[in-house]
Design a protein around this motif. Sequence first.
Motif, PDB file in Angstrom:
ATOM      1  N   TYR A  99       0.233   4.471  -0.444  1.00 54.63           N
ATOM      2  CA  TYR A  99      -0.757   5.363   0.509  1.00 54.63           C
ATOM      3  C   TYR A  99      -1.397   4.403   1.996  1.00 54.63           C
ATOM      4  O   TYR A  99      -2.031   3.571   1.411  1.00 54.63           O
ATOM      5  CB  TYR A  99      -1.696   6.290   0.402  1.00 54.63           C
ATOM      6  N   ARG A 100      -1.715   5.348   2.877  1.00 57.46           N
ATOM      7  CA  ARG A 100      -1.633   4.608   4.265  1.00 57.46           C
ATOM      8  C   ARG A 100      -2.076   5.657   5.254  1.00 57.46           C
ATOM      9  O   ARG A 100      -3.151   5.070   6.167  1.00 57.46           O
ATOM     10  CB  ARG A 100      -0.066   4.188   4.944  1.00 57.46           C
ATOM     11  N   SER A 101      -2.878   6.332   4.664  1.00 57.47           N
ATOM     12  CA  SER A 101      -3.417   7.564   5.988  1.00 57.47           C
ATOM     13  C   SER A 101      -4.198   8.596   5.319  1.00 57.47           C
ATOM     14  O   SER A 101      -4.476   8.566   4.437  1.00 57.47           O
ATOM     15  CB  SER A 101      -2.233   8.440   6.319  1.00 57.47           C
ATOM     16  N   MET A 156       1.100  -1.071   0.084  1.00 51.83           N
ATOM     17  CA  MET A 156      -0.300  -0.332  -0.252  1.00 51.83           C
ATOM     18  C   MET A 156       0.548   1.135   0.271  1.00 51.83           C
ATOM     19  O   MET A 156       1.734   1.302   0.609  1.00 51.83           O
ATOM     20  CB  MET A 156      -0.741  -0.511   1.656  1.00 51.83           C
TER      21      MET A 156
END
Lengths: 220, 291
Positions: free
Chosen positions: A3-5, A1
């Motif tokens: 993008y995590r936030s 992933m």
Amino acid sequence: MKYRSAFDIIGPVMIGPSSSHTAGAARIGRVARTLFEKQPKKAIISLYGSFAKTYRGHGTDVAVVGGILDFDTDDERIPTSLTIAEEAGMEVTFIIEDTVMDHPNTVKICLFDESKELELVGISIGGGTIEITELNTFKLKLSGENPAILVVHNDVYGIISSVSTVLANHEINIGHMEVSRKEKGQMALMVIEVDQKIKSDVMKEIESLENVSQVIRMVE
Amino acid sequence: MFRNVTELVELAESKNVKIAEIMILQEMEFSSLSREQVIEKMDRNLTVMEQAVERGLKGVQSVTGLTGGDAVLLQNYIKTGKALGGNLLLDAVSKAVATNEVNAAMGVICATPTAGSAGVVPGTLFAVKEKLHPTRAEMIDFLFTSAAFGFVVANNASISGAAGGCQAEVGSASGMAAAAIVELAGGTPSQAAEAMAITLKNMLGLVCDPVAGLVEVPCVKRNAMGASNAITAADMALAGITSRIPCDEVIDAMYKIGLTMPVALRETAEGGLAATPTGRRLAKEIFGSYK
């Protein structure tokens, strides 16, 4: 992933006009500055792909330089960063490259002063999120979002465990770790992302380990 | 952690909570922040969005003079009572334009999911607000729901114009907004997903062809169309209309279209509107001998 936030998607708060070409570029510049640990005397900035084609319209030039001046993405001084750099005595050169890179938004930043040199390659993957893909010709993968340390060391057995033992003794949790080397047995680089900021005494302890030549801190 | 829209909808349904709640819980886990801290962070982004719309509605001009002032024109037009489209729709359009005009003028905005597409989510939110009168907490939820859908697109396709064309920017933003409008209006998680699918389907293939390489033409007007697309799709989903192609497959299609799109149409200012005679003339006028 990649993008995590949620704030990678709704954010960053930034100066327009482009999250990948302005905010992302500023962030890559700021990571280079952080790793250089002071304001350089000279910066050579090579732009590739879409960065090379549209840098002026997207403010990529002023954003990278703003980052090197340690400005955040929403710093209203970004549009005038070239003048600020000049006033601060920082020489800036842009090179527009034709080479096709793996990612369309790629920048190479070389920073210098009398005592130091640093070369960093970063990509802006969209929405202001970045990855650092190369440091002093070492391949790596660093988001620049989490506190991290970079350990330059000789590629010998046991060195990874010595470094991680120091961190464990100080109850520092490793979130992500990568080891990169150019040739077996030669100089190597450890990238260690951690959950909290690492204090100077811990840095010194790691630096004093046998076969470790340098420890650099990434400040959040 | 959810990886796609199917999992996101299933999570919300099985826990019987809003999609916003799933995103908040995931953010708390990822960032090790408390619920209050996560909400507070989004509250700050909401404030930046409000300020940008407010500034744009007063009228801004970009440095090049290519964009600015259109949000004001639309607001004045709405006031005449002669508008053919519904007032809410045009209000959303004007507020999306307002935000993107501020962006083009190098003002402070919140990237949603990118700067070039930053108008759609706040534009629709502040227009729908006039009708649904949400609380501040519900407005913050609107942004978390948008984030959840954008998160899926960003990780499975792209939100970058250089990588995937404008469909990845304004297309993603519009899908995110459509889903969030549905949830704010009381729709179910699966209706939100349908709205996202319907919106994105209608933006597939949208190229990124900024004139003179600036984030102005056609970006500002594409934010306008993205906002109206989002509201239309949200109404369709709330009416019970579904997308024959599931949301995750639409996202995948968008990704694959992006990969096959020629480089000239991916934010290089070498094709599309940027390559028209007027586009080239404007570039020459703005940058002189540079381009």
